[in-house]
Design a protein around this motif. Structure first.
Motif, PDB file in Angstrom:
ATOM      1  N   ALA A   1      57.497   6.456  29.959  1.00 21.47           N
ATOM      2  CA  ALA A   1      58.311   5.480  29.225  1.00 21.47           C
ATOM      3  C   ALA A   1      57.560   4.166  29.053  1.00 21.47           C
ATOM      4  O   ALA A   1      57.595   3.543  27.983  1.00 21.47           O
ATOM      5  CB  ALA A   1      59.631   5.247  29.960  1.00 21.47           C
ATOM      6  N   VAL A   2      56.854   3.733  30.127  1.00 21.54           N
ATOM      7  CA  VAL A   2      56.068   2.498  30.044  1.00 21.54           C
ATOM      8  C   VAL A   2      54.951   2.652  29.017  1.00 21.54           C
ATOM      9  O   VAL A   2      54.691   1.748  28.205  1.00 21.54           O
ATOM     10  CB  VAL A   2      55.499   2.127  31.421  1.00 21.54           C
ATOM     11  N   LEU A   3      54.273   3.797  29.044  1.00 17.64           N
ATOM     12  CA  LEU A   3      53.177   4.047  28.105  1.00 17.64           C
ATOM     13  C   LEU A   3      53.675   4.052  26.667  1.00 17.64           C
ATOM     14  O   LEU A   3      53.043   3.438  25.785  1.00 17.64           O
ATOM     15  CB  LEU A   3      52.521   5.391  28.429  1.00 17.64           C
ATOM     16  N   ILE A   4      54.817   4.697  26.426  1.00 15.55           N
ATOM     17  CA  ILE A   4      55.389   4.716  25.077  1.00 15.55           C
ATOM     18  C   ILE A   4      55.727   3.302  24.620  1.00 15.55           C
ATOM     19  O   ILE A   4      55.494   2.924  23.475  1.00 15.55           O
ATOM     20  CB  ILE A   4      56.633   5.625  25.038  1.00 15.55           C
ATOM     21  N   GLY A   5      56.288   2.496  25.548  1.00 14.95           N
ATOM     22  CA  GLY A   5      56.617   1.116  25.195  1.00 14.95           C
ATOM     23  C   GLY A   5      55.386   0.303  24.850  1.00 14.95           C
ATOM     24  O   GLY A   5      55.400  -0.475  23.888  1.00 14.95           O
ATOM     25  N   VAL A   6      54.311   0.470  25.629  1.00 19.30           N
ATOM     26  CA  VAL A   6      53.067  -0.267  25.353  1.00 19.30           C
ATOM     27  C   VAL A   6      52.488   0.131  23.999  1.00 19.30           C
ATOM     28  O   VAL A   6      52.062  -0.722  23.206  1.00 19.30           O
ATOM     29  CB  VAL A   6      52.040  -0.009  26.476  1.00 19.30           C
ATOM     30  N   VAL A   7      52.472   1.429  23.717  1.00 11.25           N
ATOM     31  CA  VAL A   7      51.954   1.905  22.439  1.00 11.25           C
ATOM     32  C   VAL A   7      52.787   1.359  21.281  1.00 11.25           C
ATOM     33  O   VAL A   7      52.252   0.926  20.251  1.00 11.25           O
ATOM     34  CB  VAL A   7      51.926   3.452  22.405  1.00 11.25           C
ATOM     35  N   ALA A   8      54.118   1.345  21.444  1.00  8.59           N
ATOM     36  CA  ALA A   8      54.993   0.846  20.383  1.00  8.59           C
ATOM     37  C   ALA A   8      54.737  -0.632  20.107  1.00  8.59           C
ATOM     38  O   ALA A   8      54.702  -1.067  18.956  1.00  8.59           O
ATOM     39  CB  ALA A   8      56.456   1.068  20.767  1.00  8.59           C
ATOM     40  N   VAL A   9      54.556  -1.424  21.181  1.00  9.66           N
ATOM     41  CA  VAL A   9      54.284  -2.861  21.005  1.00  9.66           C
ATOM     42  C   VAL A   9      52.954  -3.062  20.288  1.00  9.66           C
ATOM     43  O   VAL A   9      52.839  -3.902  19.386  1.00  9.66           O
ATOM     44  CB  VAL A   9      54.282  -3.572  22.374  1.00  9.66           C
ATOM     45  N   ARG A  10      51.938  -2.297  20.679  1.00  9.77           N
ATOM     46  CA  ARG A  10      50.633  -2.429  20.028  1.00  9.77           C
ATOM     47  C   ARG A  10      50.698  -2.044  18.558  1.00  9.77           C
ATOM     48  O   ARG A  10      50.110  -2.714  17.695  1.00  9.77           O
ATOM     49  CB  ARG A  10      49.604  -1.561  20.754  1.00  9.77           C
TER      50      ARG A  10
ATOM     51  N   ARG B   1      53.321  -2.229  16.638  1.00  8.06           N
ATOM     52  CA  ARG B   1      54.088  -3.265  15.938  1.00  8.06           C
ATOM     53  C   ARG B   1      53.211  -4.479  15.665  1.00  8.06           C
ATOM     54  O   ARG B   1      53.238  -5.056  14.568  1.00  8.06           O
ATOM     55  CB  ARG B   1      55.310  -3.646  16.762  1.00  8.06           C
ATOM     56  N   ARG B   2      52.427  -4.876  16.653  1.00 11.33           N
ATOM     57  CA  ARG B   2      51.543  -6.024  16.462  1.00 11.33           C
ATOM     58  C   ARG B   2      50.474  -5.732  15.415  1.00 11.33           C
ATOM     59  O   ARG B   2      50.118  -6.601  14.606  1.00 11.33           O
ATOM     60  CB  ARG B   2      50.890  -6.400  17.788  1.00 11.33           C
ATOM     61  N   ARG B   3      49.948  -4.499  15.409  1.00 14.09           N
ATOM     62  CA  ARG B   3      48.952  -4.131  14.412  1.00 14.09           C
ATOM     63  C   ARG B   3      49.547  -4.190  13.008  1.00 14.09           C
ATOM     64  O   ARG B   3      48.927  -4.690  12.064  1.00 14.09           O
ATOM     65  CB  ARG B   3      48.416  -2.723  14.694  1.00 14.09           C
TER      66      ARG B   3
ATOM     67  N   GLU C   1      52.099  -6.030  12.048  1.00 13.57           N
ATOM     68  CA  GLU C   1      52.345  -7.423  11.693  1.00 13.57           C
ATOM     69  C   GLU C   1      51.058  -8.107  11.244  1.00 13.57           C
ATOM     70  O   GLU C   1      51.081  -8.939  10.322  1.00 13.57           O
ATOM     71  CB  GLU C   1      52.976  -8.163  12.879  1.00 13.57           C
ATOM     72  N   ARG C   2      49.930  -7.768  11.882  1.00  8.59           N
ATOM     73  CA  ARG C   2      48.646  -8.337  11.434  1.00  8.59           C
ATOM     74  C   ARG C   2      48.319  -7.862  10.024  1.00  8.59           C
ATOM     75  O   ARG C   2      47.843  -8.645   9.181  1.00  8.59           O
ATOM     76  CB  ARG C   2      47.530  -7.947  12.404  1.00  8.59           C
ATOM     77  N   GLN C   3      48.574  -6.591   9.756  1.00 10.46           N
ATOM     78  CA  GLN C   3      48.317  -6.062   8.418  1.00 10.46           C
ATOM     79  C   GLN C   3      49.203  -6.732   7.375  1.00 10.46           C
ATOM     80  O   GLN C   3      48.741  -7.071   6.275  1.00 10.46           O
ATOM     81  CB  GLN C   3      48.528  -4.542   8.411  1.00 10.46           C
ATOM     82  N   LEU C   4      50.479  -6.937   7.726  1.00 17.21           N
ATOM     83  CA  LEU C   4      51.391  -7.618   6.808  1.00 17.21           C
ATOM     84  C   LEU C   4      50.954  -9.066   6.587  1.00 17.21           C
ATOM     85  O   LEU C   4      51.028  -9.582   5.471  1.00 17.21           O
ATOM     86  CB  LEU C   4      52.821  -7.580   7.359  1.00 17.21           C
TER      87      LEU C   4
END
Length: 227
Positions: free
Chosen positions: A29-38, A40-42, A44-47
């Motif tokens: 669950a922690v790993l999935i959360g970290v991947v999801a945050v990364r 999302r940030r990627r 947002e940078r593209q946007l």
């Protein structure tokens, strides 16, 4: 047989296996959360890069009230938004997220809850003047059959083909012109849509990936501004 005390419990193979699965589930669950945050940030940078290159502005967590018109009505569902102008008309495009829960029962009658997260691209165009609160959506098969038998009722647009294919929630008014109904029947404007005040709002399921086609909502906004 379990021996007394904590050591006996720890020696039980079943307890050990359960503990391993619990730890593994927590780590996953922690790993999935970290991947999801990364991710999302990627995104947002593209946007942000796209916005900077095309004269738009990226806004995270915008203070907008669109949710009351959208599926699920999640007041915090718009996480990111692009704002700009097209042909002098202010336009905003946001990504809206909503999670629904479905409860089912297994063969033993035990309830099981399944969560599903849906993303929508919401496009909003500013109108020239305040308009009444109206929503237009496509009818489903059953609704089409009912409208064909009983008629559309008090929310008729005036064109039988339009009234059979689309439902108006709110009072039809001067905005409901023959040109607007023809544009709906020919598929040249987005559906569903709603207008409230000076906002024209449309939405479609999917993630925000610019460039978003804006001609349909701009055409609809022009028709509403020029009845």
């Amino acid at each position: 047989m379990l021996r007394g005390g904590p050591a006996g419990v720890m020696d039980d193979p079943f307890v050990t296996v359960v503990g391993v699965f619990c730890v593994a589930g927590l780590l996953l669950a922690v790993l999935i959360g970290v991947v999801a945050v990364r991710q999302r940030r990627r995104r947002e940078r593209q946007l942000q890069e796209w916005a900077a290159a095309n004269g738009w502005q990226l806004i995270t967590r915008p203070a907008v009230d669109w949710a009351r018109h959208l599926p699920g009505r999640n007041p915090h569902g718009v996480r990111v938004m692009l704002a700009g102008q097209v042909h002098g008309r202010p336009v905003m495009v946001g990504e809206y997220e909503v999670t629904d829960a479905q409860i089912s029962t297994d063969a033993d009658g035990n309830p099981t809850t399944t969560s599903n997260t849906h993303l929508y691209v919401v496009t909003v165009a500013a109108l020239q003047r305040v308009q009444p609160s109206v929503t237009v959506s496509a009818r489903g098969r059953l609704s089409r059959a009912k409208a064909g038998l009983l008629g559309p009722g008090d929310t008729a647009g005036g064109d039988p083909r339009f009234d059979k294919a689309f439902r108006i929630r709110g009072a039809p008014g001067p905005w409901c012109t023959p040109s607007l109904m023809t544009a709906h029947l020919s598929g040249h404007v987005p559906v569903p849509w709603t207008m409230s005040g000076r906002q024209l709002i449309t939405w479609t399921e999917g993630a925000l990936r610019p460039p978003v086609p804006l001609d349909p909502i701009l055409r609809l906004a022009h028709l509403l501004d020029n009845p």
